[in-house]
Design an enzyme around this catalytic site. Structure first.
Site, PDB file in Angstrom:
ATOM      1  CB  CYS A  53      -6.031  -0.615   5.790  1.00  0.00           C
ATOM      2  SG  CYS A  53      -7.640  -1.180   6.341  1.00  0.00           S
ATOM      3  CD  GLU A  55      -4.872  -2.247   1.690  1.00  0.00           C
ATOM      4  OE1 GLU A  55      -4.691  -2.069   2.912  1.00  0.00           O
ATOM      5  OE2 GLU A  55      -5.595  -3.160   1.234  1.00  0.00           O
ATOM      6  CB  CYS A  89      -8.146   0.666   1.406  1.00  0.00           C
ATOM      7  SG  CYS A  89      -7.437   0.723   3.058  1.00  0.00           S
TER       8      CYS A  89
HETATM    9  N1  THU Z   1      -6.692  -4.652   6.715  1.00  0.00           N
HETATM   10  C1  THU Z   1      -5.779  -4.028   5.915  1.00  0.00           C
HETATM   11  O1  THU Z   1      -4.698  -3.628   6.369  1.00  0.00           O
HETATM   12  N2  THU Z   1      -6.101  -3.864   4.608  1.00  0.00           N
HETATM   13  C2  THU Z   1      -7.261  -4.296   4.038  1.00  0.00           C
HETATM   14  O2  THU Z   1      -7.530  -3.961   2.896  1.00  0.00           O
HETATM   15  C3  THU Z   1      -8.148  -5.175   4.793  1.00  0.00           C
HETATM   16  C4  THU Z   1      -7.983  -5.100   6.275  1.00  0.00           C
HETATM   17  C5  THU Z   1      -6.347  -4.844   8.125  1.00  0.00           C
HETATM   18  C6  THU Z   1      -7.127  -4.013   9.102  1.00  0.00           C
HETATM   19  C7  THU Z   1      -7.055  -4.843  10.350  1.00  0.00           C
HETATM   20  O3  THU Z   1      -5.842  -4.533  11.021  1.00  0.00           O
HETATM   21  C8  THU Z   1      -6.959  -6.282   9.854  1.00  0.00           C
HETATM   22  O4  THU Z   1      -6.589  -6.190   8.492  1.00  0.00           O
HETATM   23  C9  THU Z   1      -8.266  -7.064   9.966  1.00  0.00           C
HETATM   24  O5  THU Z   1      -9.328  -6.366   9.422  1.00  0.00           O
END
Ligand code: THU
Length: 130
Positions: A53, A55, A89
């Site tokens: 993710c 974050e 996260c």
């Molecule tokens: N994702 C994030 O980058 N941060 C979050 O807090 C929620 C989910 C991303 C992971 C994945 O690449 C996409 O969003 C869908 O879940």
């Protein structure tokens, strides 16, 4: 640091999201104790579970630059309802930031600030390991 500055950094990071599988682009920016900003985007993998993710990418970048703690974090997603950090996260943000403001934003300029203690009440952390 102005919230707007952190949001703009997250908007810029989101442009680099590698999300060909979900098509869900996320940008994040954290302010380190030094005042420096570290940005991150989500990075996916054909082996879906390896995705990281935005974050965590931002926090890992700060840690690898020598930051120990962070003061606030912004997360930008192009959703009508503002998107909060996922559960994994939240745990990592708590580890390196503690009870900091989490600024949620979308591309329409809607923003909301939530404290980490609200997103992750009664968190598990190092104090239980003593
Ligand atoms: N994702 C994030 O980058 N941060 C979050 O807090 C929620 C989910 C991303 C992971 C994945 O690449 C996409 O969003 C869908 O879940």
């Amino acid at each position: 640091m102005e919230i707007k500055e952190l949001i703009n950094a997250a908007i810029e990071a989101r442009e680099n999201a590698y999300a060909p599988y979900s098509n869900f682009q996320v940008g994040a920016a954290v302010e380190g104790e030094s005042g420096d900003i570290y940005i991150g985007c989500n990075v996916e993998s054909a082996s879906y579970g390896l995705t990281v993710c935005a974050e965590r990418v931002a926090i890992w970048k700060g840690i690898s630059r020598g930051e120990k703690r962070f003061k606030q974090i912004a997360v930008v997603v192009d959703t009508e309802e503002l998107t909060p950090p996922c559960g994994v996260c939240r745990q990592i943000i708590w580890e390196f930031c503690g009870d900091v403001p989490v600024i949620l934003s979308n591309l329409h300029g809607n923003t909301e600030t939530i404290m980490m203690s609200e997103l992750l009440p009664r968190a598990f952390d190092s104090k239980f390991l003593k």
